[in-house]
Scaffold this motif. Structure first.
Motif, PDB file in Angstrom:
ATOM      1  N   ALA A   1     -35.152   1.689 -65.097  1.00 39.39           N
ATOM      2  CA  ALA A   1     -34.565   1.443 -63.783  1.00 39.39           C
ATOM      3  C   ALA A   1     -34.278   2.763 -63.092  1.00 39.39           C
ATOM      4  O   ALA A   1     -34.024   3.781 -63.749  1.00 39.39           O
ATOM      5  CB  ALA A   1     -33.272   0.641 -63.913  1.00 39.39           C
TER       6      ALA A   1
ATOM      7  N   VAL B   1     -27.826   0.523 -60.157  1.00 43.97           N
ATOM      8  CA  VAL B   1     -29.240   0.339 -59.817  1.00 43.97           C
ATOM      9  C   VAL B   1     -29.324  -0.191 -58.386  1.00 43.97           C
ATOM     10  O   VAL B   1     -28.864  -1.300 -58.110  1.00 43.97           O
ATOM     11  CB  VAL B   1     -29.938  -0.645 -60.783  1.00 43.97           C
TER      12      VAL B   1
ATOM     13  N   TRP C   1     -26.143  -4.960 -59.339  1.00 49.19           N
ATOM     14  CA  TRP C   1     -27.382  -4.230 -59.548  1.00 49.19           C
ATOM     15  C   TRP C   1     -28.534  -4.864 -58.784  1.00 49.19           C
ATOM     16  O   TRP C   1     -28.657  -6.085 -58.718  1.00 49.19           O
ATOM     17  CB  TRP C   1     -27.702  -4.166 -61.027  1.00 49.19           C
TER      18      TRP C   1
ATOM     19  N   ALA D   1     -35.638  -1.976 -60.893  1.00 41.83           N
ATOM     20  CA  ALA D   1     -35.640  -2.001 -62.349  1.00 41.83           C
ATOM     21  C   ALA D   1     -36.749  -2.930 -62.818  1.00 41.83           C
ATOM     22  O   ALA D   1     -37.315  -3.694 -62.032  1.00 41.83           O
ATOM     23  CB  ALA D   1     -34.287  -2.486 -62.874  1.00 41.83           C
TER      24      ALA D   1
ATOM     25  N   ALA E   1     -34.208  -7.843 -63.071  1.00 38.66           N
ATOM     26  CA  ALA E   1     -32.999  -7.943 -62.255  1.00 38.66           C
ATOM     27  C   ALA E   1     -32.308  -9.259 -62.588  1.00 38.66           C
ATOM     28  O   ALA E   1     -32.972 -10.285 -62.757  1.00 38.66           O
ATOM     29  CB  ALA E   1     -33.349  -7.890 -60.775  1.00 38.66           C
TER      30      ALA E   1
END
Length: 125
Positions: free
Chosen positions: A3, A61, A96, A100, A103
């Motif tokens: 990520a 993230v 987040w 990445a 998720a």
């Protein structure tokens, strides 16, 4: 998982790609294998520290929107293999986001990709 992770603080983020074990799927949540993620103005602000977009705790993230396939679900309305777009208030700001490999999302933040479309096409629209 890999990520783009912002370390530091909202005023002085330090962006780098990290590798780590994915946490368990939150109760009632859905995990999406991200195939596409958009980069927009807010993402640029988050990575530079301008605008104080991220209100969550660091490390974080970013990534406002993402698309992909459900790989794990604790929500009755979403099953493994469902093609989805992840978008919702707070995604990539307070929880987040999509920069990445996977998720995690609340079920109400997922939209089913229309029949005959790919996650890539859905992200383009």
């Amino acid at each position: 998982m890999h990520a783009l992770v912002l370390h530091g603080s909202p005023d002085a983020p330090d962006a780098r790609v990290d590798t780590f074990d994915a946490p368990p799927v939150p109760e009632g949540g859905v995990r999406v294998a991200v195939s596409h993620s958009s980069l927009n103005y807010k993402d640029g602000l988050a990575v530079t520290g301008a605008g104080k977009i991220i209100r969550g705790a660091f490390p974080f993230v970013p990534g406002i929107d993402a698309a992909g396939t459900v790989v794990e679900s604790d929500a009755t309305e979403w099953g493994t293999g469902d093609a989805v777009v992840l978008t919702g208030w707070g995604t990539g700001e307070t929880q987040w986001g999509g920069f990445a490999d996977t998720a995690d999302a609340r079920p109400e933040h997922l939209v089913r990709v229309p029949d005959g479309w790919t996650p890539e096409r859905a992200m383009a629209f």
